[in-house]
Design a protein around this motif. Structure first.
Motif, short mmCIF file in Angstrom:
data_model
loop_
_atom_site.label_atom_id
_atom_site.label_comp_id
_atom_site.label_asym_id
_atom_site.label_seq_id
_atom_site.Cartn_x
_atom_site.Cartn_y
_atom_site.Cartn_z
N VAL A 2 50.96 -88.44 53.94
CA VAL A 2 52.11 -89.23 53.48
C VAL A 2 52.15 -89.15 51.96
O VAL A 2 51.31 -89.71 51.28
N ASP A 3 53.15 -88.43 51.44
CA ASP A 3 53.23 -88.24 50.00
C ASP A 3 54.61 -88.62 49.44
O ASP A 3 54.96 -88.24 48.33
N SER A 4 55.39 -89.37 50.23
CA SER A 4 56.70 -89.82 49.76
C SER A 4 57.11 -91.05 50.56
O SER A 4 56.63 -91.26 51.68
N PRO A 5 58.01 -91.87 49.99
CA PRO A 5 58.51 -93.02 50.76
C PRO A 5 59.15 -92.62 52.09
O PRO A 5 59.05 -93.34 53.08
N ALA A 6 59.81 -91.45 52.10
CA ALA A 6 60.46 -90.99 53.33
C ALA A 6 59.43 -90.75 54.44
O ALA A 6 59.65 -91.12 55.61
N LYS A 7 58.31 -90.16 54.09
CA LYS A 7 57.28 -89.91 55.10
C LYS A 7 56.60 -91.21 55.53
O LYS A 7 56.23 -91.37 56.69
N ALA A 8 56.43 -92.12 54.59
CA ALA A 8 55.87 -93.43 54.95
C ALA A 8 56.81 -94.17 55.89
O ALA A 8 56.37 -94.80 56.86
#
Length: 472
Positions: free
Chosen positions: A318-324
């Motif tokens: 998880v390296d972005s708000p979208a992936k979170a």
């Protein structure tokens, strides 16, 4: 498939043994096979009363009873048959393997005296523990079918202290078994993510994860993690100190004692190195595992209950708000299995009201109902046309002409009274089944009870139609 998978009663082979499971279910078993007949009856007349399933036919009732009391029939056989059908439809899909357990209560002291194991707070009730793994489309939420099902009757007696036992000797082994089943059954999927609630927060599960499986679990234990500053800290304290990285609004669905509401959520995430527990962990496990923490906190104040605070741990990067946010959406799909258990209990098959005294026979009935219950929930999931499933995912393709004929008789003159879904889709069938279940097409959305009744009506119509054909 092994010959034992096709044993019915006296060892006679049957390729149609307990066919179904919600993925391309075909209810056309050989008439002499008791297991297949029971499965067909469960779809035609969902419930748990053997007399009702047999529709007053004494010979059929005896067939069902002999099947349920036959030691050659196993839950494993039923699970493998259902899983084999699920495996076909998940190829190339992004799949969530959602697993959870539910206790089935069959009474108090009398049930315990009959051999049902202890369940409930304090273990004063008698019943069974059902553990299921469902395959769900990560994008649409479509229910593909069962991955695995286990029915456990706890045995009494004193056991060794928890920390003195390996995971294989504990009930928590079921979470690892569910993970391994997902790896095996869903291996043709493009991606597999096993989703579970807090009971599945087991260090060994992450340590022994198969290479083709990701894990997403709600955290239950405040574990030690490695930190750059002092070398060690606790996970919850670390989570609370993380900076907020996104904020958004989601709809929290209604639940018993809680109304639907809009919730504003704050999102935080970070990579963490979780350390091996000091006590009870197998010596061959690694000293630490690198995972991703996703912290979700409700910033708005709900009118009812406590605000949401979910700490999720995953093997996904998880390296972005979208992936979170995607991890949050995956976890929210876990509610599907809660609906599934409710379908097996109060909303559909009423399995806890079954009139079977023998625990071993009850184990087999629970497994059969667990397989069949997927079909009802598939229809509920497909009712809005958002799952993009085809008719064959839950029905015999030969049922399509009959469904279309019934649909034409149920449709009215106005546009709102017509079936809005394309022919050949599961949504089209769900509209027909819901209307047969007394849904008027206007108010509310048909749930498991409506679909259960409608499915019963459909199979009654189908049965009468087939009788008519034979009389021609």
């Amino acid at each position: 498939m092994a010959d034992s998978l096709r044993r019915i009663d006296s060892g006679e082979a049957s390729d149609d043994y307990l066919r179904g499971g919600g993925t391309g279910a075909v209810w056309r078993p050989p008439p002499a096979k008791r297991g297949a007949l029971l499965q067909e009856a469960l779809v035609r007349r969902p419930g748990s009363c053997i007399r009702r399933l047999a529709q007053g036919d004494r010979a059929r009732q005896m067939q069902f009873s002999r099947f349920l009391h036959n030691g050659a029939v196993t839950v494993t056989e039923m699970a493998e048959t259902a899983a084999a059908r699920t495996a076909v439809v998940v190829a190339g899909r992004d799949v969530l393997a959602i697993q959870d357990s539910s206790e089935l209560v069959f009474g108090g002291k009398e049930a315990r005296a009959r051999g049902f194991g202890p369940i409930g707070r304090g273990g004063n009730l008698g019943g069974l523990l059902l553990h299921s793994v469902l395959a769900v489309d990560a994008v649409t939420g479509a229910l593909f079918g069962l991955v695995d099902v286990k029915v456990h009757n706890r045995r009494g007696g004193k056991v060794a202290a928890r920390r003195a036992r390996s995971t294989a000797d504990k009930e928590s082994q079921r979470w690892l078994d569910g993970m391994f089943s997902a790896s095996r059954v869903l291996h043709e999927a493009a991606r597999i993510t096993v989703v579970a609630d807090r009971e599945s927060d087991i260090y060994e599960e992450f340590a022994r994860r198969p290479a083709n499986v990701h894990l997403l679990t709600r955290i239950a234990q405040d574990r030690r993690i490695e930190a750059a500053v002092d070398g060690s800290t606790m996970l919850f304290a670390f989570s609370d100190r993380l900076p907020e990285q996104a904020r958004f609004v989601v709809t929290i669905p209604a639940a018993p004692g809680r109304r639907e509401r809009a919730a504003e959520l704050a999102l935080r995430y970070s990579t963490v190195a979780v350390r091996k527990p000091k006590n009870g962990a197998a010596p061959d496990l690694p000293n630490s595992i690198v995972l991703t923490l996703v912290d979700v906190t409700e910033t708005s104040v709900p009118e009812q209950g406590e605000p949401i605070h979910w700490r999720l741990i995953t093997t996904h990067t998880v390296d972005s708000p979208a992936k979170a946010r995607m991890m949050l959406d995956f976890y929210r799909r876990r509610w599907i299995i809660e609906d599934y258990f409710r379908t097996l209990k109060t909303a559909g098959f009423d399995i806890e009201a079954a009139e079977i005294q023998d625990p071993d026979a009850m184990v087999r009935l629970v497994a059969a109902v667990a397989v069949t219950g997927v079909t009802v929930l598939q229809l509920v999931r497909a009712r809005d046309g958002t799952t993009d499933q085809l008719l064959r995912d839950a029905f015999d393709p030969a049922d399509q002409p009959l469904l279309e004929t019934i649909s034409a008789t149920l449709e009215g003159k106005t546009q709102r009274q017509k079936n809005p879904h394309p022919k050949g889709t599961l949504a089209y069938a769900a509209w027909v089944i819901a209307r047969l279940g007394a849904w008027d097409g206007y108010y509310g959305k048909p749930g498991p009870k409506v679909m259960r009744i409608g499915l019963q009506e459909f199979h009654s119509i189908k049965y009468g139609f087939q009788l008519g054909l034979r009389d021609v």
